[in-house]
Scaffold this motif. Sequence first.
Motif, PDB file in Angstrom:
ATOM      1  N   UNK A 163     -18.303  30.892 -53.163  1.00  0.00           N
ATOM      2  CA  UNK A 163     -16.969  30.156 -53.700  1.00  0.00           C
ATOM      3  C   UNK A 163     -17.328  28.631 -54.054  1.00  0.00           C
ATOM      4  N   UNK A 164     -16.252  28.331 -54.579  1.00  0.00           N
ATOM      5  CA  UNK A 164     -16.680  26.986 -55.791  1.00  0.00           C
ATOM      6  C   UNK A 164     -14.803  26.113 -55.272  1.00  0.00           C
ATOM      7  N   UNK A 165     -15.649  24.750 -54.453  1.00  0.00           N
ATOM      8  CA  UNK A 165     -14.677  23.507 -54.075  1.00  0.00           C
ATOM      9  C   UNK A 165     -15.371  22.669 -55.039  1.00  0.00           C
ATOM     10  N   UNK A 166     -14.145  22.142 -55.589  1.00  0.00           N
ATOM     11  CA  UNK A 166     -14.509  20.954 -56.522  1.00  0.00           C
ATOM     12  C   UNK A 166     -14.057  19.324 -55.837  1.00  0.00           C
ATOM     13  N   UNK A 167     -13.214  18.882 -56.003  1.00  0.00           N
ATOM     14  CA  UNK A 167     -12.826  17.742 -55.368  1.00  0.00           C
ATOM     15  C   UNK A 167     -11.287  17.791 -54.846  1.00  0.00           C
ATOM     16  N   UNK A 168     -11.085  16.453 -53.733  1.00  0.00           N
ATOM     17  CA  UNK A 168     -10.116  16.833 -53.227  1.00  0.00           C
ATOM     18  C   UNK A 168      -9.565  17.338 -52.083  1.00  0.00           C
ATOM     19  N   UNK A 169      -8.763  17.437 -51.608  1.00  0.00           N
ATOM     20  CA  UNK A 169      -8.521  18.135 -50.167  1.00  0.00           C
ATOM     21  C   UNK A 169      -9.155  19.468 -50.307  1.00  0.00           C
ATOM     22  N   UNK A 170      -9.579  20.253 -51.315  1.00  0.00           N
ATOM     23  CA  UNK A 170     -10.426  21.336 -51.211  1.00  0.00           C
ATOM     24  C   UNK A 170     -11.547  21.590 -50.822  1.00  0.00           C
ATOM     25  N   UNK A 171     -12.374  19.662 -51.105  1.00  0.00           N
ATOM     26  CA  UNK A 171     -13.528  19.502 -51.086  1.00  0.00           C
ATOM     27  C   UNK A 171     -14.292  20.188 -49.758  1.00  0.00           C
ATOM     28  N   UNK A 172     -13.587  19.430 -49.496  1.00  0.00           N
ATOM     29  CA  UNK A 172     -14.805  20.302 -47.710  1.00  0.00           C
ATOM     30  C   UNK A 172     -14.826  21.491 -47.287  1.00  0.00           C
ATOM     31  N   UNK A 173     -14.246  22.858 -48.242  1.00  0.00           N
ATOM     32  CA  UNK A 173     -14.510  23.973 -48.096  1.00  0.00           C
ATOM     33  C   UNK A 173     -15.437  24.649 -47.441  1.00  0.00           C
ATOM     34  N   UNK A 174     -16.567  23.691 -48.327  1.00  0.00           N
ATOM     35  CA  UNK A 174     -17.771  24.345 -47.862  1.00  0.00           C
ATOM     36  C   UNK A 174     -18.583  24.091 -46.668  1.00  0.00           C
ATOM     37  N   UNK A 175     -17.124  23.461 -45.729  1.00  0.00           N
ATOM     38  CA  UNK A 175     -17.862  23.389 -43.824  1.00  0.00           C
ATOM     39  C   UNK A 175     -16.800  24.859 -43.561  1.00  0.00           C
ATOM     40  N   UNK A 176     -15.522  24.339 -44.262  1.00  0.00           N
ATOM     41  CA  UNK A 176     -14.836  25.594 -43.482  1.00  0.00           C
ATOM     42  C   UNK A 176     -15.083  27.916 -44.196  1.00  0.00           C
ATOM     43  N   UNK A 177     -15.317  27.870 -45.128  1.00  0.00           N
ATOM     44  CA  UNK A 177     -15.528  29.516 -45.573  1.00  0.00           C
ATOM     45  C   UNK A 177     -17.379  30.049 -44.359  1.00  0.00           C
ATOM     46  N   UNK A 178     -17.238  30.578 -44.145  1.00  0.00           N
ATOM     47  CA  UNK A 178     -18.527  31.214 -43.908  1.00  0.00           C
ATOM     48  C   UNK A 178     -19.521  31.726 -44.857  1.00  0.00           C
TER      49      UNK A 178
END
Length: 245
Positions: free
Chosen positions: A46-61
Amino acid sequence: MATVFKKTELLTDTPFSFCPGCTHGIACRLVAEVLDEMGEKGNIIGIAPVGCAVFAYKFFNCDMQEAAHGRAPAVATGIKRCNPDRTVFSYQGDGDLASIGAAEIIHAAARGENITVIFINNAIYGMTGGQMAPTTLVGQKTTTSPLGRTVAANGNPIRMAEMLATLDGPSYIARCALCDPANVRKAKQAIQKAFRNQKEGKGFSMVELLSTCPTNWGMTPVQATEFLKSEMTKIFPLGVFKEIE
């Protein structure tokens, strides 16, 4: 006692950091649930950019890559071309995808890159303080349009799904809303379709998800959901805008 519902394994145990009433959490859950049901565990980037999506790396396993603001489609392109057997997706907001990243998303779609894009449209810049976004509705008040967006000064909202659907490259473009159970079920079906297209090598897919931002809209979660249903869907109609079988 039999377990009838549990958290998907493709979400970590990290609590979501989204504001109360924000539907980003529903979007994350749907993406993870779909990939889990497809048996993609261990095969996802997955690729997460800046903004509210920035912490996606913490949420997606799953394996996650951070991208500079707006550059997620370019990063996804490179990763997918180097790892064609992996399932690659970007998770982006409207300030990221439709503003600074407009060139990246348009050209990735035009090339028909075999990636899946999850586009969260809450009509405002969320994380950075509630500024006007390309998707902000006419008349909507933000920190940079305190009297409301005007066509004369700011133009009309950009409809990304409709615009990308005019290109030859995409195989699937849809818009759904995260406002009630029926629409959430439709959103899951659209996300499933987008990821299946990638597995089948059909090319670029994007699912736009209309989402709430109670904090920056200055509304309660209930008011925000009603605003999404009654006002946002007038400007951003729901449906499938392109589908190639």
